[in-house]
Motif scaffolding. Structure first.
Motif, short mmCIF file in Angstrom:
data_model
loop_
_atom_site.label_atom_id
_atom_site.label_comp_id
_atom_site.label_asym_id
_atom_site.label_seq_id
_atom_site.Cartn_x
_atom_site.Cartn_y
_atom_site.Cartn_z
N ASN A 64 2.29 -4.88 6.02
CA ASN A 64 1.69 -3.58 5.72
C ASN A 64 1.96 -2.56 6.81
O ASN A 64 2.27 -1.40 6.54
CB ASN A 64 0.17 -3.72 5.45
CG ASN A 64 -0.53 -4.55 6.48
OD1 ASN A 64 0.11 -5.29 7.22
ND2 ASN A 64 -1.84 -4.45 6.55
N ILE A 65 1.91 -3.01 8.08
CA ILE A 65 2.17 -2.10 9.21
C ILE A 65 3.66 -1.72 9.19
O ILE A 65 4.03 -0.57 9.45
CB ILE A 65 1.83 -2.77 10.56
CG1 ILE A 65 0.41 -3.34 10.55
CG2 ILE A 65 2.02 -1.81 11.73
CD1 ILE A 65 -0.69 -2.40 10.80
N ALA A 66 4.52 -2.69 8.85
CA ALA A 66 5.96 -2.44 8.81
C ALA A 66 6.26 -1.35 7.78
O ALA A 66 6.99 -0.39 8.07
CB ALA A 66 6.70 -3.73 8.45
N ALA A 67 5.66 -1.48 6.58
CA ALA A 67 5.89 -0.50 5.52
C ALA A 67 5.38 0.88 5.94
O ALA A 67 6.04 1.90 5.71
CB ALA A 67 5.20 -0.96 4.25
N MET A 68 4.23 0.88 6.60
CA MET A 68 3.64 2.15 7.02
C MET A 68 4.53 2.87 8.04
O MET A 68 4.78 4.06 7.94
CB MET A 68 2.26 1.87 7.64
CG MET A 68 1.36 3.08 7.74
SD MET A 68 -0.10 2.67 8.66
CE MET A 68 -0.86 1.50 7.58
N MET A 69 5.03 2.09 9.01
CA MET A 69 5.86 2.70 10.06
C MET A 69 7.17 3.20 9.48
O MET A 69 7.65 4.28 9.83
CB MET A 69 6.11 1.69 11.18
CG MET A 69 4.84 1.47 11.99
SD MET A 69 5.15 0.79 13.60
CE MET A 69 5.74 2.19 14.48
N ALA A 70 7.79 2.43 8.59
CA ALA A 70 9.07 2.83 8.00
C ALA A 70 8.88 4.08 7.14
O ALA A 70 9.68 5.01 7.18
CB ALA A 70 9.64 1.69 7.17
N TYR A 71 7.79 4.10 6.37
CA TYR A 71 7.51 5.24 5.48
C TYR A 71 7.32 6.51 6.31
O TYR A 71 7.89 7.55 6.02
CB TYR A 71 6.26 4.94 4.67
CG TYR A 71 5.91 5.97 3.62
CD1 TYR A 71 6.42 5.88 2.33
CD2 TYR A 71 5.07 7.04 3.91
CE1 TYR A 71 6.11 6.82 1.36
CE2 TYR A 71 4.75 7.99 2.95
CZ TYR A 71 5.26 7.87 1.68
OH TYR A 71 4.94 8.81 0.74
N ILE A 95 0.84 -1.21 0.00
CA ILE A 95 0.00 0.00 0.00
C ILE A 95 0.87 1.26 0.00
O ILE A 95 0.65 2.19 -0.77
CB ILE A 95 -0.96 0.00 1.21
CG1 ILE A 95 -2.01 -1.09 1.03
CG2 ILE A 95 -1.65 1.35 1.38
CD1 ILE A 95 -2.87 -1.37 2.25
N MET A 96 1.90 1.27 0.85
CA MET A 96 2.73 2.47 0.97
C MET A 96 3.56 2.72 -0.29
O MET A 96 3.97 3.85 -0.55
CB MET A 96 3.64 2.38 2.20
CG MET A 96 2.93 2.19 3.51
SD MET A 96 1.56 3.31 3.78
CE MET A 96 2.37 4.84 4.15
N THR A 97 3.82 1.65 -1.05
CA THR A 97 4.61 1.80 -2.28
C THR A 97 3.85 2.61 -3.32
O THR A 97 4.46 3.29 -4.14
CB THR A 97 4.97 0.40 -2.85
OG1 THR A 97 5.44 -0.40 -1.78
CG2 THR A 97 6.02 0.47 -3.92
N THR A 98 2.52 2.53 -3.27
CA THR A 98 1.71 3.26 -4.26
C THR A 98 1.94 4.76 -4.14
O THR A 98 1.87 5.48 -5.13
CB THR A 98 0.20 2.99 -4.08
OG1 THR A 98 -0.16 3.38 -2.76
CG2 THR A 98 -0.15 1.54 -4.28
N PHE A 99 2.21 5.25 -2.92
CA PHE A 99 2.29 6.70 -2.69
C PHE A 99 3.37 7.36 -3.54
O PHE A 99 3.17 8.48 -4.02
CB PHE A 99 2.54 6.99 -1.21
CG PHE A 99 1.38 6.63 -0.32
CD1 PHE A 99 0.20 6.13 -0.85
CD2 PHE A 99 1.46 6.78 1.05
CE1 PHE A 99 -0.86 5.79 -0.04
CE2 PHE A 99 0.40 6.45 1.88
CZ PHE A 99 -0.76 5.94 1.33
#
Lengths: 189, 508
Positions: B270-277, B88-92
């Motif tokens: 997904n939570i990992a990607a969100m927190m890192a982003y 999900i965060m990659t789309t941004f």
């Protein structure tokens, strides 16, 4: 909370509470443990009580939301999604979900009754479900193609032809692979 | 160490390496198709692994896990539609960069970051797992019970959406694991008179139903959706060493965040990607550039989501606690292959425990190679009409579930759980806690009853075990933390609302 979600929540929570009550009734008469302190009943009972408690909180919140908001309000995200969908000409087909479930139930039911073999039932099921999901246009074009032999219908009929090929290959192919290679006793009819 | 090298050498034989390559390729393809997920693929493949050696089965499934999470970046970048929730965060930033005419560069940055994220978490997996397993051997029933409790509470409280719904989902999963013969007393319970329920509900029909069937039902509603074609070239796909050096700190930080989040029981990529982003954005000197095609955004999201895989495997192989939903399925795979997940795995079946570690590393290399050289072709699979795909998947679901025990009861259970899963997701109840609750509740109950037998029915005995007390404290904190955050947010909203009229008066 969105009022439409609140309405869904009320339905779901009432259903879950009813299921938990059924669990409590079923587990109430379980005998206490003889060699250990807990026995078979207390753990499922405790979980059912916790679920009922949590469901009541959600129910209360949903009721408060419904009392505060008379008309459902849409979030910015929902409005953006709807605009995007409208621009792309995409329409959701909620009835497709019901049909897919019904077809699947029928498919499993026929297999269970053993009326026909796995290959035949699967081929027919796949053909039905793929054509249903593709919509009416390819089927109409395919019928026109085989009745008029007019090549102009080929592009529109192509998905239906692919559906027939996939259905036959998958239906009989899966039957062969799973019975001959993996030794699964698929229904033979 | 000898076991470690033995696992590596076993992996370099033709059959295991082929399985790993097949697993990664299938994972990437499925990850690249919106609507099909790694969870679905692994759940569906599980019945096919009955006929394999346990190490080979694990190798195949780990390959699918790595490929599935990585493949999601293709659709996230080219369609602004995450192939898997982890992307999900990659789309941004991936999609805006691709739209600027640099799809190759966007994919290249994502692929390299995924690879490096995998390597970072592999270091933690290989370094931490053996000592942690030794430590876990000292755990008694109270420690295990409180650890499972902690896993469930953390999962529910950190899951996206409502914490209460997360808890309901976890508890429902636990309840569905209860029917059948009580393992401690041999007493039948919650069968409602159905003899088919005497053996309880099996894991696979529940998993396939909850993840595959519910997804098919959901996708059927959106069957008319067609992705817009985007031409993809390989230009810029190879990321140079200078680029890696430039993003090095971001990669390392996001890799560590991803591994750490993965380590926490039940919390996924997904939570990992969100927190890192979010962390990268907050630390950046140019936060305004995030969301406009900024490379550090892609780097942080992709490094973190891939590194969470290795992190999530640590509690799985050391303690038998799944770090994510996919790990819950891998746990099921171990049980199906008659292996005891947990710290003893390193002693009783070292080839499997080290097989996880070695196949994870090699899967990352295969993923990197495949994605770099074949991403342009793989990207085309996302345009295959779902009408064909969903129907085929549905048939595989039926065969896979039936093959479990040649019983139609399992197939009906699968369809029922498909409906339950769809209903829960429709009402925004997360499915992750449900499956993890289903997998973990027999472990929790068994340890609770053992602990109570040892303590002669005294619940307060748990306070004599310091590690168990720590787990209980973390559980309590996990429950209270979202409430505290909600209260804080409400206060901020109220303060803002109070400040607004004052500002308006000032301007007048």
């Amino acid at each position: 909370m969105d009022p439409s979600i609140a309405k869904r929540d009320i339905g779901l929570m009432l259903f879950i509470i009813a299921a938990c009550i059924a669990v409590l009734v079923e587990s109430w008469d379980l005998p206490p443990g003889t060699f250990e302190p807990l026995g078979s009943g207390p753990v499922p009972q405790a979980i059912a009580f916790v679920i009922i408690g949590l469901c009541l909180i959600i129910l209360l919140r949903a009721l408060i939301t419904l009392a505060r908001h008379a008309a459902p309000t849409k979030t910015e995200e929902q409005l953006a999604l709807e605009a995007e969908a409208a621009a792309s000409g995409f329409h959701a087909r909620p009835w497709s979900a019901v049909a897919v479930l019904a077809f699947s139930g029928l498919y499993v039911g026929i297999l269970y009754l053993g009326l026909f073999g796995f290959g035949v039932v699967t081929t027919v099921f796949l053909l039905f479900i793929i054509l249903f999901l593709l919509g009416a246009a390819p089927v109409r074009a395919f019928l026109s193609l085989i009745t008029s032999f007019d090549r102009a219908h080929w592009p529109a009929a192509k998905p239906a032809v692919i559906a027939i090929v996939i259905s036959v290959v998958m239906g009989f192919g899966c039957e062969f692979i799973f019975t001959e290679v993996f030794y699964v006793d698929l229904p033979t009819g | 160490m000898a076991d470690f090298f033995a696992a590596f050498s076993n992996l370099f034989q033709i059959w295991p390496l082929t399985l790993l390559a097949i697993g990664v390729s299938l994972g990437i393809v499925v990850g690249a198709i919106p609507g099909l997920t790694a969870t679905m693929l692994i759940a569906l493949t599980l019945p096919l692994t009955f006929y394999m050696e346990s190490v080979n089965a694990i190798t195949l499934l780990v390959g699918m896990y790595v490929g599935g999470i990585s493949g999601g970046l293709i659709t996230a970048t080219l369609l602004r539609m995450p192939g898997t929730p982890a992307s999900i965060m990659t789309t941004f930033d991936g999609f805006p960069l691709a739209r600027k005419g640099q799809p190759g560069r966007a994919l290249g940055v994502g692929i390299t970051s995924s690879f490096i994220g995998g390597l970072i978490s592999w270091c933690f997996l290989a370094g931490l797992s053996p000592p942690l397993a030794k430590l876990a051997l000292r755990f008694g029933p109270w420690e295990y019970f409180t650890m499972v409790l902690m896993a469930l509470v953390m999962l529910a409280s950190l899951a996206q959406g409502s914490m209460i719904k997360g808890l309901i989902s976890g508890c429902l999963g636990m309840l569905f694991a209860m029917p059948g013969m009580d393992p401690s007393l041999g007493q039948m319970r919650l069968t409602f008179g159905f003899h088919d329920l005497d053996a309880g509900l099996k894991l696979l029909p529940v998993l396939i139903g909850a993840f595959a069937i519910s997804q098919i039902i959901k996708d059927a509603v959106e069957i008319d959706w067609r992705p817009k074609m985007m031409s993809v070239s390989r230009r810029g796909i190879i990321v140079g060493f200078q680029d890696v050096k430039r993003h090095g700190i971001n990669m390392l930080r996001s890799g560590c965040i991803g591994t750490w989040i993965g380590l926490l029981p039940g919390i996924g990529a997904n939570i990992a990607a969100m927190m890192a982003y979010t962390t990268t954005k907050n630390l950046s000197k140019e936060p305004q550039k995030f969301g406009t095609g900024h490379e550090p955004g892609i780097v942080s999201a992709e490094t973190a989501n891939n590194s969470s895989i290795g992190g999530a495997m640590i509690p799985l192989i050391t303690m038998g606690i799944p770090g994510s939903v996919v790990d819950a399925i891998l746990l099921g795979a171990l049980i199906i292959h008659n292996l005891q997940p947990g710290p003893l795995l390193f002693t009783t079946n070292p080839e499997v425990a080290y097989g996880f570690i070695s196949s994870y590393l090699i899967a990352n290399f295969i993923m990197f190679g495949l994605m770099l050289f074949a991403v342009v072709h793989i990207a085309k699979v996302m345009y295959i009409p779902k009408s064909y795909l969903l129907s085929a998947v549905l048939v595989f679901c039926v065969i896979g579930t039936f093959a479990l025990g040649n019983r139609f009861f399992d197939v009906w259970v699968m369809l029922a759980f498909g409906l339950i899963g769809f209903g829960l997701e429709y009402c925004k109840v997360p499915l992750g806690p449900f499956v993890i609750g289903f997998v973990l509740s027999p472990i929790a109950e068994e340890h609770l009853r053992s602990a109570l037998m040892m303590a002669e029915g005294n619940f307060l005995d748990v306070f004599n075990r310091p590690v168990a007390v720590v787990f209980l404290a973390v559980s309590a904190l996990s429950l209270l933390w979202p409430l505290y955050q909600e209260r804080l947010a409400r206060r901020q909203r109220e303060a803002l609302a109070a400040a607004e009229p004052l500002c308006q008066n000032d301007s007048i």
